[in-house]
Design an enzyme around this catalytic site. Structure first.
Site, PDB file in Angstrom:
ATOM      1  N   LYS A 105      28.329  52.241  39.509  1.00  0.00           N
ATOM      2  CA  LYS A 105      27.792  53.331  40.359  1.00  0.00           C
ATOM      3  C   LYS A 105      28.323  53.236  41.782  1.00  0.00           C
ATOM      4  O   LYS A 105      28.493  54.246  42.450  1.00  0.00           O
ATOM      5  CB  LYS A 105      26.262  53.308  40.386  1.00  0.00           C
ATOM      6  CG  LYS A 105      25.671  52.136  41.146  1.00  0.00           C
ATOM      7  CD  LYS A 105      24.811  51.280  40.309  1.00  0.00           C
ATOM      8  CE  LYS A 105      24.649  49.891  40.834  1.00  0.00           C
ATOM      9  NZ  LYS A 105      24.119  48.965  39.880  1.00  0.00           N
ATOM     10  N   VAL A 132      24.109  55.348  36.116  1.00  0.00           N
ATOM     11  CA  VAL A 132      22.794  55.767  36.626  1.00  0.00           C
ATOM     12  C   VAL A 132      21.756  55.561  35.525  1.00  0.00           C
ATOM     13  O   VAL A 132      21.929  56.053  34.405  1.00  0.00           O
ATOM     14  CB  VAL A 132      22.787  57.258  37.040  1.00  0.00           C
ATOM     15  CG1 VAL A 132      21.416  57.664  37.572  1.00  0.00           C
ATOM     16  CG2 VAL A 132      23.858  57.538  38.077  1.00  0.00           C
ATOM     17  N   GLY A 187      14.643  36.909  37.946  1.00  0.00           N
ATOM     18  CA  GLY A 187      15.988  37.477  37.786  1.00  0.00           C
ATOM     19  C   GLY A 187      16.012  38.995  37.904  1.00  0.00           C
ATOM     20  O   GLY A 187      17.028  39.625  37.632  1.00  0.00           O
ATOM     21  N   LYS A 205      23.057  56.214  43.312  1.00  0.00           N
ATOM     22  CA  LYS A 205      22.771  56.922  42.051  1.00  0.00           C
ATOM     23  C   LYS A 205      22.362  58.364  42.327  1.00  0.00           C
ATOM     24  O   LYS A 205      22.736  59.275  41.584  1.00  0.00           O
ATOM     25  CB  LYS A 205      21.677  56.169  41.288  1.00  0.00           C
ATOM     26  CG  LYS A 205      22.175  54.802  40.800  1.00  0.00           C
ATOM     27  CD  LYS A 205      21.035  53.925  40.359  1.00  0.00           C
ATOM     28  CE  LYS A 205      21.529  52.575  39.853  1.00  0.00           C
ATOM     29  NZ  LYS A 205      20.435  51.623  39.675  1.00  0.00           N
ATOM     30  N   GLY A 302      20.041  46.133  31.905  1.00  0.00           N
ATOM     31  CA  GLY A 302      19.953  45.153  30.819  1.00  0.00           C
ATOM     32  C   GLY A 302      21.153  45.284  29.898  1.00  0.00           C
ATOM     33  O   GLY A 302      21.781  46.345  29.806  1.00  0.00           O
TER      34      GLY A 302
HETATM   35  N1  LIG Z   1      23.598  44.411  34.461  1.00  0.00           N
HETATM   36  C1  LIG Z   1      23.103  45.627  34.244  1.00  0.00           C
HETATM   37  O1  LIG Z   1      22.038  45.772  33.658  1.00  0.00           O
HETATM   38  C2  LIG Z   1      23.854  46.848  34.714  1.00  0.00           C
HETATM   39  C3  LIG Z   1      23.270  48.120  34.533  1.00  0.00           C
HETATM   40  C4  LIG Z   1      23.984  49.274  34.908  1.00  0.00           C
HETATM   41  C5  LIG Z   1      25.232  49.106  35.488  1.00  0.00           C
HETATM   42  N2  LIG Z   1      25.761  47.860  35.681  1.00  0.00           N
HETATM   43  C6  LIG Z   1      27.090  47.760  36.287  1.00  0.00           C
HETATM   44  O2  LIG Z   1      27.968  47.171  35.340  1.00  0.00           O
HETATM   45  C7  LIG Z   1      28.951  46.388  35.993  1.00  0.00           C
HETATM   46  C8  LIG Z   1      28.926  44.970  35.426  1.00  0.00           C
HETATM   47  O3  LIG Z   1      27.641  44.411  35.617  1.00  0.00           O
HETATM   48  P1  LIG Z   1      27.243  43.008  34.951  1.00  0.00           P
HETATM   49  O4  LIG Z   1      25.793  42.842  35.221  1.00  0.00           O
HETATM   50  O5  LIG Z   1      27.723  42.934  33.535  1.00  0.00           O
HETATM   51  O6  LIG Z   1      28.077  41.998  35.854  1.00  0.00           O
HETATM   52  P2  LIG Z   1      28.370  40.456  35.599  1.00  0.00           P
HETATM   53  O7  LIG Z   1      27.416  39.893  34.600  1.00  0.00           O
HETATM   54  O8  LIG Z   1      28.465  39.817  36.930  1.00  0.00           O
HETATM   55  O9  LIG Z   1      29.821  40.455  34.918  1.00  0.00           O
HETATM   56  C9  LIG Z   1      30.996  40.737  35.604  1.00  0.00           C
HETATM   57  C10 LIG Z   1      32.167  40.390  34.718  1.00  0.00           C
HETATM   58  O10 LIG Z   1      33.373  40.748  35.362  1.00  0.00           O
HETATM   59  C11 LIG Z   1      34.258  39.624  35.397  1.00  0.00           C
HETATM   60  N3  LIG Z   1      35.026  39.718  36.636  1.00  0.00           N
HETATM   61  C12 LIG Z   1      34.536  39.809  37.901  1.00  0.00           C
HETATM   62  N4  LIG Z   1      35.554  39.898  38.793  1.00  0.00           N
HETATM   63  C13 LIG Z   1      36.689  39.883  38.067  1.00  0.00           C
HETATM   64  C14 LIG Z   1      38.063  39.935  38.395  1.00  0.00           C
HETATM   65  N5  LIG Z   1      38.476  40.039  39.661  1.00  0.00           N
HETATM   66  N6  LIG Z   1      38.960  39.873  37.395  1.00  0.00           N
HETATM   67  C15 LIG Z   1      38.568  39.772  36.104  1.00  0.00           C
HETATM   68  N7  LIG Z   1      37.282  39.717  35.723  1.00  0.00           N
HETATM   69  C16 LIG Z   1      36.357  39.771  36.694  1.00  0.00           C
HETATM   70  C17 LIG Z   1      33.370  38.395  35.332  1.00  0.00           C
HETATM   71  O11 LIG Z   1      34.110  37.323  34.797  1.00  0.00           O
HETATM   72  P3  LIG Z   1      33.432  35.886  34.442  1.00  0.00           P
HETATM   73  O12 LIG Z   1      32.526  36.160  33.265  1.00  0.00           O
HETATM   74  O13 LIG Z   1      34.551  35.011  34.110  1.00  0.00           O
HETATM   75  O14 LIG Z   1      32.663  35.494  35.678  1.00  0.00           O
HETATM   76  C18 LIG Z   1      32.268  38.896  34.398  1.00  0.00           C
HETATM   77  O15 LIG Z   1      32.648  38.726  33.066  1.00  0.00           O
HETATM   78  C19 LIG Z   1      28.629  46.508  37.494  1.00  0.00           C
HETATM   79  O16 LIG Z   1      29.385  47.560  38.050  1.00  0.00           O
HETATM   80  C20 LIG Z   1      27.153  46.858  37.512  1.00  0.00           C
HETATM   81  O17 LIG Z   1      26.765  47.553  38.673  1.00  0.00           O
HETATM   82  C21 LIG Z   1      25.103  46.739  35.310  1.00  0.00           C
END
Ligand SMILES: NC(=O)c1ccc[n+]([C@@H]2O[C@H](COP(=O)([O-])OP(=O)(O)OC[C@H]3O[C@@H](n4cnc5c(N)ncnc54)[C@H](OP(=O)(O)O)[C@@H]3O)[C@@H](O)[C@H]2O)c1
Length: 428
Positions: A105, A132, A187, A205, A302
């Site tokens: 987002k 969103v 968390g 959003k 999640g």
């Molecule tokens: N978590 C949620 O519930 C949620 C909900 C809606 C939207 N989002 C969005 O979804 C996206 C991901 O969220 P997430 O919670 O899954 O994040 P996360 O758990 O921090 O995962 C990020 C991933 O990207 C990899 N990464 C980060 N920088 C990198 C780079 N420069 N080169 C290659 N790989 C890289 C990390 O590698 P490593 O594993 O090796 O560290 C990790 O696997 C974000 O934009 C977030 O705003 C998340």
């Protein structure tokens, strides 16, 4: 059948969910799109990290360009987050004719128009349902479900962290600080919670929802933003006494073609459906000119809820590929943006004042409201046992923001008002 090859940027919370769904629902997915879907390559930051799913290590790379430049890959799913480098990766992928699905987002709120313009030029899809309200299919709903209607108002609880905090404060009478540290332990809040608690995440959003709902280019700076860090348990108790729940609401509304978009702690009448959205859940209330009230509720984040939105976008891309219609369905904002001025933005207000406890105070205060043309719905005065001061709670009828600001400015010069303790928007 030739498989559809997908490149994944990121294998964190959401990326892991995407792999689980693509592998676990393979039969359903391939029967919908007419080919198997294969996750061909995955970019991560650390190749040595322990993963919670088993992954063929030959698919992993620590260089996102290996994924983007792989000629076999048709679709890139971006779930690594971040803005600057990530934007360049997406633009390069589009230049190479690859379709994009993203949950980002931050990127879409800040650079969505540039990315969508590039996608249109290259006849590629860019879908971002998960950006969103995680698992709630609200973007598709605004684009497709409301295509025949005129959306007049969107109200969203689009940040689970702040809804968790406000719900706990309301249900347990706890302070903001106590609930924030509990949310961090569980968390639900990050160690630096600024983006959530100061309303920035919700504002991003709302910029996305406003753009889609009103078919105009809503930028982040068009959204007026106030977070929840100054909300006290006293405010919440007063809200409850008057029949309201405190919520961090994103509100985008329009009259004729004039818009206002904001995020702020809001007292919502407890009979309004959005007042009953508790904990980390999200909801988006949409009022259409023809349909009237609708509301969409569910998990806002999640692993699996977010991944399900992403894989639904992937299915849409692949269906378009089969039909040869990629890049044709993008919503490109076409309306001239007209933002309401302070004089044109009007809503009800809750005001909590600490005042001198003596005769004639109420009359002086109500006179100020009258002078600036703000009419009052209710006024309640309560003696304060700890002070010689009293407290006055005022709820106004709809008043322009400009007039309310004049009232508050005038209060600064009034001796009998010792403090303006709180001012909140009221809805419902
Ligand atoms: N978590 C949620 O519930 C949620 C909900 C809606 C939207 N989002 C969005 O979804 C996206 C991901 O969220 P997430 O919670 O899954 O994040 P996360 O758990 O921090 O995962 C990020 C991933 O990207 C990899 N990464 C980060 N920088 C990198 C780079 N420069 N080169 C290659 N790989 C890289 C990390 O590698 P490593 O594993 O090796 O560290 C990790 O696997 C974000 O934009 C977030 O705003 C998340």
């Amino acid at each position: 059948m030739k498989p559809i090859k997908v490149g994944l940027l990121g294998l964190g919370t959401v990326g892991t969910g995407v792999v689980r769904i693509v592998e676990g629902h393979q039969e359903d997915l391939s029967s919908q799109v007419g080919s198997p879907i294969v996750i061909e390559r995955i970019a991560v930051k650390s190749l040595d990290k322990q993963r919670t799913i088993s992954i063929d290590s030959s698919k992993l790379t620590d260089n996102p360009l290996d994924v983007i430049r792989d000629p076999e890959i048709d679709v890139i799913i971006e779930v690594m987050g971040g803005i600057t480098g990530t934007k360049e990766y997406i633009l390069e992928a589009l230049d190479r004719g690859k379709h994009i699905v993203t949950a980002n987002k931050d990127l879409m709120a800040l650079h969505g128009s540039e990315i969508l313009a590039k996608a249109q030029e290259k006849q590629c899809d860019v879908f971002y349902e998960a950006s969103v309200a995680g698992g709630i299919p609200i973007i598709r709903t605004l684009i497709e479900g409301f295509s025949s209607d005129r959306i007049m108002k969107i109200m969203g609880i689009v940040n689970g962290t702040t809804n968790f905090i406000l719900t706990k404060m309301s249900q347990e009478g706890a302070s903001y600080e106590a609930v924030l540290s509990e949310a961090q332990e569980l968390g639900y809040a990050e160690s630096d919670p600024t983006s959530d608690v100061e309303g920035l995440d919700a504002a991003r959003k709302m910029a996305i929802l406003g753009t889609l709902g009103f078919r105009t280019n809503v930028e982040l700076e068009d959204v007026s933003v106030q977070g929840i860090s100054n909300v006290t348990k006293e405010d919440i108790q007063y809200a409850k006494q008057l029949g309201y729940e405190m919520k961090l609401l994103g509100i985008a509304d329009r009259q004729d073609d004039q818009l206002s978009i904001s995020v702020q702690p809001t007292m919502v009448k407890n009979t309004h459906p959005i007042a009953s959205v508790h904990g980390v859940f999200n909801a988006v209330y949409v009022y259409g000119e023809a349909v009237g009230e609708t509301m969409f509720y569910g998990a806002g984040a999640g692993e699996m809820p977010t991944a399900t939105s992403i894989v639904a976008d992937l299915v849409a891309v692949v269906k378009n590929l089969k039909l040869g219609v990629n890049g044709l369905k993008a919503i490109v904002p076409y309306k001239l943006k007209k933002l309401k001025t302070e004089e044109e933005i009007a809503f009800k207000n809750f005001i909590l004042l600490q005042v001198a406890d003596k005769a004639g105070v109420l009359a002086q205060i109500t006179q100020v409201f009258a002078e600036f043309d703000v009419s009052l719905a209710s006024v309640v005065q309560t003696p304060n046992e700890q002070h010689t001061d009293a407290e006055i709670i005022i709820v106004t009828h709809d008043a322009s923001q400009a007039n309310m600001n004049k009232v508050l400015k005038h209060f600064e010069g009034l001796d009998v008002i010792h403090r303006v303790k709180s001012v909140y928007r009221v809805e419902g």
